[in-house]
Design a protein around this motif. Structure first.
Motif: not given
Length: 280
Positions: A126-143
């Motif tokens: 699997e490809l893994g995503i590593v989060i870098g910033s706190r994300a809550k209710y983010v839009s797909e355009d900004d994700a």
């Protein structure tokens, strides 16, 4: 940047690869590759380093999980239509979410334990995503603005524990060593198109999985957006994005891992892993 961790389990040190692939020690700059290091300001600081001036790491030390102590290790199930069908399920209308215990985390080349009582231990690149910033209710355009980078994951699974022992999938996903991550985390600026990454996995040298992230049902941006509607994502969290077809469960007849077998896997730009199966 390619960030990684090296050394004995539990005592890993942070490192970065230079342009020639030489490992350079980052201990004088950051304490570890963790949520603090993966935040945008620190990632910018690392990007500005003169990497060639950092101490070389000699030899071939053990490589640890690319990310230390993630707060969450989340997974997306059935995210490739062909994989969903090979498991006897229809492609989902929304992302299927579950978690792995963070104690499943291990290095990319560590031995993987077959649990006691297991007869259906399976592989999943699997490809893994590593989060870098706190994300809550983010839009797909900004994700993607909330992503630090990407890594390679083998979402090792015990299918009987997962599907026949009652309750949620987490029981079949969380045995110690069921989460090899790495060898490194690649910063997102090095991946030209995250929806065009080739994936492959072999068992004892025989190709079992071949795929590309362009065939994901739900892409990376949608997944970050979608998950952030249900929980807050924080720096250092890992999201495994689903596996292409070719898992043991989908073979005819179903075929599962045995002690002594070797799994190798890799992805374009994300490196390779190698795991020996051992009995727990």
């Amino acid at each position: 940047m390619k960030l990684l961790r090296y050394g004995p389990a539990g005592s890993e040190r942070p490192a970065i690869l230079d342009g020639s692939g030489q490992m350079r020690d980052l201990s004088g700059v950051v304490a570890d590759i963790d949520r603090t290091t993966l935040a945008p300001d620190m990632m910018a600081k690392l990007a500005a380093l003169d990497v060639e001036s950092l101490p070389k790491v000699d030899g071939t030390p053990r490589i640890g999980s690319a990310v230390a102590r993630p707060g969450k290790f989340l997974c997306v199930g059935l995210n490739y239509a062909d994989h969903a069908r090979e498991t006897g399920k229809e492609p989902p209308a929304e992302p299927v979410l579950f978690s792995k215990a963070t104690t499943a985390l291990c290095g990319p080349n560590d031995d993987v334990e077959i649990p006691r009582g297991s007869d259906r231990t399976d592989w999943e690149i699997e490809l893994g995503i590593v989060i870098g910033s706190r994300a809550k209710y983010v839009s797909e355009d900004d994700a993607l603005d909330y992503v630090a980078g990407y890594t390679l994951i083998n979402d090792v699974s015990e299918r009987r524990f997962q599907s026949e022992r009652g309750g949620q999938w987490v029981k079949g996903k969380s045995h110690d060593t069921f989460g090899p991550v790495g060898p490194w985390m690649v910063s997102k600026d090095e991946i030209a198109d995250v929806q065009n990454i080739d994936l492959w996995l072999d068992v004892d040298g025989e190709r079992r999985q071949t795929g590309n992230t362009k065939t994901m049902i739900f892409g990376v941006a949608h997944l970050v957006h979608y998950i952030s509607q249900f929980m807050t994502l924080e720096a250092g969290d890992i999201i495994a994005t689903g596996t292409p077809p070719g898992v043991g469960l989908g073979m005819k007849p179903p075929t599962f891992l045995k002690e002594g077998q070797v799994v190798t896997l890799g992805a374009s730009g994300l490196g390779e892993q190698r795991q020996l199966m051992v009995q727990a």
